[in-house]
Write a protein that holds these residues in place. Structure first.
Motif, PDB file in Angstrom:
ATOM      1  N   ARG A 166       4.454  14.560 -18.516  1.00  0.00           N
ATOM      2  CA  ARG A 166       3.820  14.481 -17.198  1.00  0.00           C
ATOM      3  C   ARG A 166       4.144  13.157 -16.502  1.00  0.00           C
ATOM      4  O   ARG A 166       4.382  13.115 -15.290  1.00  0.00           O
ATOM      5  CB  ARG A 166       2.305  14.651 -17.331  1.00  0.00           C
ATOM      6  N   LEU A 167       4.149  12.065 -17.252  1.00  0.00           N
ATOM      7  CA  LEU A 167       4.482  10.770 -16.665  1.00  0.00           C
ATOM      8  C   LEU A 167       5.949  10.723 -16.237  1.00  0.00           C
ATOM      9  O   LEU A 167       6.279  10.186 -15.170  1.00  0.00           O
ATOM     10  CB  LEU A 167       4.185   9.644 -17.665  1.00  0.00           C
ATOM     11  N   VAL A 168       6.825  11.293 -17.063  1.00  0.00           N
ATOM     12  CA  VAL A 168       8.245  11.331 -16.712  1.00  0.00           C
ATOM     13  C   VAL A 168       8.465  12.234 -15.494  1.00  0.00           C
ATOM     14  O   VAL A 168       9.278  11.928 -14.620  1.00  0.00           O
ATOM     15  CB  VAL A 168       9.077  11.803 -17.910  1.00  0.00           C
ATOM     16  N   ALA A 169       7.742  13.353 -15.438  1.00  0.00           N
ATOM     17  CA  ALA A 169       7.832  14.225 -14.269  1.00  0.00           C
ATOM     18  C   ALA A 169       7.396  13.478 -13.012  1.00  0.00           C
ATOM     19  O   ALA A 169       7.994  13.635 -11.941  1.00  0.00           O
ATOM     20  CB  ALA A 169       6.968  15.473 -14.474  1.00  0.00           C
ATOM     21  N   SER A 170       6.381  12.641 -13.132  1.00  0.00           N
ATOM     22  CA  SER A 170       5.932  11.846 -11.988  1.00  0.00           C
ATOM     23  C   SER A 170       7.030  10.890 -11.534  1.00  0.00           C
ATOM     24  O   SER A 170       7.233  10.675 -10.333  1.00  0.00           O
ATOM     25  CB  SER A 170       4.672  11.056 -12.367  1.00  0.00           C
ATOM     26  N   ARG A 171       7.736  10.302 -12.496  1.00  0.00           N
ATOM     27  CA  ARG A 171       8.871   9.433 -12.158  1.00  0.00           C
ATOM     28  C   ARG A 171       9.924  10.217 -11.381  1.00  0.00           C
ATOM     29  O   ARG A 171      10.515   9.714 -10.419  1.00  0.00           O
ATOM     30  CB  ARG A 171       9.481   8.858 -13.439  1.00  0.00           C
ATOM     31  N   THR A 172      10.165  11.469 -11.788  1.00  0.00           N
ATOM     32  CA  THR A 172      11.147  12.310 -11.104  1.00  0.00           C
ATOM     33  C   THR A 172      10.701  12.623  -9.678  1.00  0.00           C
ATOM     34  O   THR A 172      11.504  12.599  -8.740  1.00  0.00           O
ATOM     35  CB  THR A 172      11.370  13.606 -11.891  1.00  0.00           C
ATOM     36  N   PHE A 173       9.417  12.922  -9.488  1.00  0.00           N
ATOM     37  CA  PHE A 173       8.919  13.181  -8.139  1.00  0.00           C
ATOM     38  C   PHE A 173       9.023  11.924  -7.268  1.00  0.00           C
ATOM     39  O   PHE A 173       9.243  12.021  -6.058  1.00  0.00           O
ATOM     40  CB  PHE A 173       7.486  13.685  -8.188  1.00  0.00           C
ATOM     41  N   MET A 174       8.843  10.760  -7.884  1.00  0.00           N
ATOM     42  CA  MET A 174       9.025   9.510  -7.145  1.00  0.00           C
ATOM     43  C   MET A 174      10.474   9.386  -6.690  1.00  0.00           C
ATOM     44  O   MET A 174      10.749   8.951  -5.560  1.00  0.00           O
ATOM     45  CB  MET A 174       8.643   8.330  -8.046  1.00  0.00           C
ATOM     46  N   ARG A 175      11.395   9.777  -7.540  1.00  0.00           N
ATOM     47  CA  ARG A 175      12.815   9.731  -7.195  1.00  0.00           C
ATOM     48  C   ARG A 175      13.132  10.717  -6.065  1.00  0.00           C
ATOM     49  O   ARG A 175      13.872  10.402  -5.131  1.00  0.00           O
ATOM     50  CB  ARG A 175      13.653  10.044  -8.432  1.00  0.00           C
ATOM     51  N   ILE A 176      12.546  11.916  -6.161  1.00  0.00           N
ATOM     52  CA  ILE A 176      12.769  12.926  -5.129  1.00  0.00           C
ATOM     53  C   ILE A 176      12.249  12.445  -3.778  1.00  0.00           C
ATOM     54  O   ILE A 176      12.847  12.700  -2.730  1.00  0.00           O
ATOM     55  CB  ILE A 176      12.102  14.251  -5.533  1.00  0.00           C
ATOM     56  N   SER A 177      11.134  11.721  -3.785  1.00  0.00           N
ATOM     57  CA  SER A 177      10.523  11.269  -2.530  1.00  0.00           C
ATOM     58  C   SER A 177      11.361  10.230  -1.798  1.00  0.00           C
ATOM     59  O   SER A 177      11.093   9.919  -0.640  1.00  0.00           O
ATOM     60  CB  SER A 177       9.130  10.685  -2.810  1.00  0.00           C
ATOM     61  N   PRO A 206       0.809  -1.226   0.000  1.00  0.00           N
ATOM     62  CA  PRO A 206       0.000   0.000   0.000  1.00  0.00           C
ATOM     63  C   PRO A 206       0.837   1.269   0.000  1.00  0.00           C
ATOM     64  O   PRO A 206       0.484   2.255  -0.649  1.00  0.00           O
ATOM     65  CB  PRO A 206      -0.821  -0.126   1.297  1.00  0.00           C
ATOM     66  N   LYS A 207       1.983   1.256   0.703  1.00  0.00           N
ATOM     67  CA  LYS A 207       2.823   2.448   0.765  1.00  0.00           C
ATOM     68  C   LYS A 207       3.345   2.810  -0.621  1.00  0.00           C
ATOM     69  O   LYS A 207       3.377   3.983  -1.005  1.00  0.00           O
ATOM     70  CB  LYS A 207       3.988   2.239   1.729  1.00  0.00           C
ATOM     71  N   LYS A 208       3.756   1.806  -1.372  1.00  0.00           N
ATOM     72  CA  LYS A 208       4.286   2.061  -2.708  1.00  0.00           C
ATOM     73  C   LYS A 208       3.197   2.623  -3.610  1.00  0.00           C
ATOM     74  O   LYS A 208       3.433   3.557  -4.383  1.00  0.00           O
ATOM     75  CB  LYS A 208       4.847   0.771  -3.301  1.00  0.00           C
ATOM     76  N   TYR A 209       2.000   2.070  -3.503  1.00  0.00           N
ATOM     77  CA  TYR A 209       0.878   2.568  -4.306  1.00  0.00           C
ATOM     78  C   TYR A 209       0.583   4.022  -3.973  1.00  0.00           C
ATOM     79  O   TYR A 209       0.354   4.851  -4.854  1.00  0.00           O
ATOM     80  CB  TYR A 209      -0.349   1.701  -4.070  1.00  0.00           C
ATOM     81  N   GLU A 210       0.607   4.356  -2.690  1.00  0.00           N
ATOM     82  CA  GLU A 210       0.363   5.740  -2.276  1.00  0.00           C
ATOM     83  C   GLU A 210       1.448   6.674  -2.804  1.00  0.00           C
ATOM     84  O   GLU A 210       1.158   7.798  -3.223  1.00  0.00           O
ATOM     85  CB  GLU A 210       0.303   5.813  -0.747  1.00  0.00           C
ATOM     86  N   CYS A 211       2.700   6.213  -2.783  1.00  0.00           N
ATOM     87  CA  CYS A 211       3.803   7.036  -3.294  1.00  0.00           C
ATOM     88  C   CYS A 211       3.652   7.276  -4.790  1.00  0.00           C
ATOM     89  O   CYS A 211       3.919   8.376  -5.287  1.00  0.00           O
ATOM     90  CB  CYS A 211       5.144   6.366  -2.993  1.00  0.00           C
ATOM     91  N   ILE A 212       3.234   6.245  -5.525  1.00  0.00           N
ATOM     92  CA  ILE A 212       3.029   6.396  -6.961  1.00  0.00           C
ATOM     93  C   ILE A 212       1.918   7.402  -7.235  1.00  0.00           C
ATOM     94  O   ILE A 212       2.038   8.267  -8.114  1.00  0.00           O
ATOM     95  CB  ILE A 212       2.706   5.028  -7.604  1.00  0.00           C
ATOM     96  N   GLN A 213       0.823   7.296  -6.482  1.00  0.00           N
ATOM     97  CA  GLN A 213      -0.292   8.214  -6.666  1.00  0.00           C
ATOM     98  C   GLN A 213       0.127   9.653  -6.340  1.00  0.00           C
ATOM     99  O   GLN A 213      -0.242  10.603  -7.050  1.00  0.00           O
ATOM    100  CB  GLN A 213      -1.462   7.799  -5.761  1.00  0.00           C
ATOM    101  N   ALA A 214       0.909   9.822  -5.266  1.00  0.00           N
ATOM    102  CA  ALA A 214       1.366  11.162  -4.893  1.00  0.00           C
ATOM    103  C   ALA A 214       2.301  11.734  -5.954  1.00  0.00           C
ATOM    104  O   ALA A 214       2.208  12.915  -6.309  1.00  0.00           O
ATOM    105  CB  ALA A 214       2.070  11.112  -3.539  1.00  0.00           C
ATOM    106  N   ALA A 215       3.198  10.897  -6.481  1.00  0.00           N
ATOM    107  CA  ALA A 215       4.113  11.355  -7.521  1.00  0.00           C
ATOM    108  C   ALA A 215       3.355  11.733  -8.793  1.00  0.00           C
ATOM    109  O   ALA A 215       3.674  12.730  -9.458  1.00  0.00           O
ATOM    110  CB  ALA A 215       5.142  10.270  -7.823  1.00  0.00           C
ATOM    111  N   ALA A 216       2.325  10.939  -9.138  1.00  0.00           N
ATOM    112  CA  ALA A 216       1.522  11.250 -10.321  1.00  0.00           C
ATOM    113  C   ALA A 216       0.780  12.565 -10.144  1.00  0.00           C
ATOM    114  O   ALA A 216       0.645  13.357 -11.090  1.00  0.00           O
ATOM    115  CB  ALA A 216       0.531  10.112 -10.584  1.00  0.00           C
ATOM    116  N   ARG A 217       0.315  12.823  -8.933  1.00  0.00           N
ATOM    117  CA  ARG A 217      -0.389  14.079  -8.669  1.00  0.00           C
ATOM    118  C   ARG A 217       0.558  15.275  -8.807  1.00  0.00           C
ATOM    119  O   ARG A 217       0.221  16.281  -9.432  1.00  0.00           O
ATOM    120  CB  ARG A 217      -0.994  14.027  -7.263  1.00  0.00           C
ATOM    121  N   LEU A 218       1.760  15.163  -8.257  1.00  0.00           N
ATOM    122  CA  LEU A 218       2.731  16.256  -8.357  1.00  0.00           C
ATOM    123  C   LEU A 218       3.185  16.466  -9.796  1.00  0.00           C
ATOM    124  O   LEU A 218       3.439  17.594 -10.220  1.00  0.00           O
ATOM    125  CB  LEU A 218       3.942  15.950  -7.464  1.00  0.00           C
ATOM    126  N   GLY A 219       3.293  15.369 -10.555  1.00  0.00           N
ATOM    127  CA  GLY A 219       3.723  15.480 -11.948  1.00  0.00           C
ATOM    128  C   GLY A 219       2.616  15.874 -12.899  1.00  0.00           C
ATOM    129  O   GLY A 219       2.865  16.047 -14.096  1.00  0.00           O
TER     130      GLY A 219
END
Length: 459
Positions: free
Chosen positions: A365-376, A297-310
């Motif tokens: 936008r998807l690549v930006a989400s990947r970057t936010f995932m990396r930042i997190s 669940p934590k990973k899913y939440e992180c992906i969703q948060a990164a997608a929102r920021l991106g």
């Protein structure tokens, strides 16, 4: 498909999900179009070596581990290309007929010997038999493997050529961050009289000429300048994709080339306009930003948060399978050597490998989400955004840069964009490049030494 496959209309394609995944992951590991992305993200060690202490086996991010899992899941299922699998599954009748035809000369010799016993010679029979067997085997091998000889020779040549390739970028031995670097702050960068010329005889111009500046740790820096001014070249030097022709770059007070490249890149998050989507699912494309994030669940939440920021939430919601949607897939479709006429087979050929077409803005936008995932992940000390919104509308660009500013949290951040007006007032430092030279530096509120106007007028 009809029995005589090669003389009729046919369509062949793979459906085994484990086979398809193994091909997708293999392409990620070896194809040229992913090379720069892999290097900048410091993914090469995991891809080439599958280091378990860096990438736990439960993660879905890196190819080697997942490739082994896909092969294991095949459980003995043939993994040939569809046309090869078809050949293997056919009735042995064709092979039997081929063998009989190959033995016709021997049969003729036997009949002739029966009708004329005086001409029979055991030694001649043995020699004839051996000759027929050898010729038949040679013809069979040439028939079935001749088309791949040239391809295999080229692969072998590439392997030997690769042994002679030497890395022109020096790699140091110092870990990053080292024991003397504060872990809670960003990366401090000092550029000392750096000039850079791209390798190759075709272009003798310098992309950068005698550039010097200092970026304190945890600063927000905006770099401005027209196309060709040297902004992207500077980014390539900071990420060790190239090495300065002259001059020195210091990171946290030590020369850049003294650090291990892999360690340095792991501490960076780079977002540019030329990123690509990997041949895996949308969710995995985002999750690969932080491979150490545990599944669940934590990973899913992180992906969703990164997608929102991106800014990719709406993009994902429009997809039929959401995060499970495949971005692309290695082709397995094979059809008749002649064009298919309108009909069921042509419809299958058009549908079987049709995937969602993402626009340039959606990819960014998807690549930006990947970057936010990396930042997190909490391991990044430098974030570089090099015109990552070239395919976005102004509103999307504004939202992305605002999101980057809000997650800075002590990291050093370098932002490069043509539409920089809303960023300069937040910048700790503004650098203006022109024709490879640093022509101005300061802040939004620092008056120009001649005009008295703010430096934000630099273009």
């Amino acid at each position: 498909m009809k029995d005589n496959m090669w003389s009729n209309e046919f369509v062949a394609y793979a459906t085994n999900p484990n086979f398809l995944r193994s091909r997708d992951l293999l392409s990620l590991a070896i194809e040229q179009k992913y090379k720069q992305e892999v290097l900048r993200g410091s993914l090469e060690g995991c891809i080439l070596n599958g280091e378990p202490h860096i990438v736990p086996a439960v993660h879905l991010a890196y190819p080697i581990i997942e490739l082994d899992k896909a092969h294991t899941a095949l459980k003995g299922t043939p993994d040939e290309f569809p046309t090869e699998a078809y050949r293997a599954s056919r009735s042995p009748l064709v092979g039997i007929c081929t063998s009989l035809l190959g033995d016709l000369p021997l049969m003729y010799y036997a009949v002739n010997a029966i009708m004329s016993p005086n001409t029979l010679s055991i030694s001649a029979l043995a020699i004839h038999q051996q000759t027929v067997v050898s010729i038949h085997a040679a013809i069979t091998r040439i028939t079935h493997q001749g088309s791949s000889i040239n391809k295999n020779l080229n692969h072998i040549k590439s392997l030997y050529d690769g042994l002679n390739v030497r890395n022109s970028i020096p790699d140091g031995k110092l870990p990053y961050p080292d024991s003397g670097s504060p872990t809670e702050k960003g990366m401090a960068i000092s550029v000392r009289d750096v000039s850079f010329q791209y390798p190759g005889p075709s272009d003798t111009r310098f992309a950068l000429k005698n550039v010097s500046f200092d970026i304190p740790a945890s600063s927000l820096v905006v770099i401005v300048g027209a196309n060709g001014s040297g902004k992207s070249s500077l980014v390539n030097l900071l990420t060790k994709l190239h090495y300065p022709t002259s001059g020195t770059i210091l990171v946290d007070g030590k020369p850049l080339n003294e650090y291990r490249s892999r360690d340095l890149r792991r501490a960076m998050a780079l977002l540019t306009q030329d990123h690509v989507l990997f041949p895996i699912s949308v969710g995995e494309n985002i999750a690969i930003g932080d491979p150490d994030c545990e599944d669940g669940p934590k990973k899913y939440e992180c992906i969703q948060a990164a997608a929102r920021l991106g800014g990719a939430t709406e993009v994902i919601q429009k997809l039929d399978r959401g995060l499970e949607e495949m971005t692309e897939r290695e082709e397995t479709l094979c059809s008749s050597p002649f064009p298919l006429p309108p009909g069921p087979l042509k419809e299958i050929a058009e549908k079987v490998e049709r995937f969602t077409e993402f626009s340039g803005g959606e990819i960014q936008r998807l690549v930006a989400s990947r970057t936010f995932m990396r930042i997190s992940s909490g391991k990044v000390k430098l974030v570089v955004a090099d015109e990552p919104t070239s395919a976005m509308d102004p509103e999307g660009e504004f939202e992305l840069f605002e999101a980057l500013r809000k997650v800075q949290n002590g990291m050093t951040m370098i932002l490069i964009t043509h539409r920089f007006g809303h960023l300069t007032k937040h910048a700790d430092l503004i650098l203006c490049l022109k024709h490879g030279e640093l022509v101005e530096l300061g802040t939004h509120f620092t008056p120009h030494k001649e005009t008295g106007l703010p430096h934000s007028n630099c273009t």
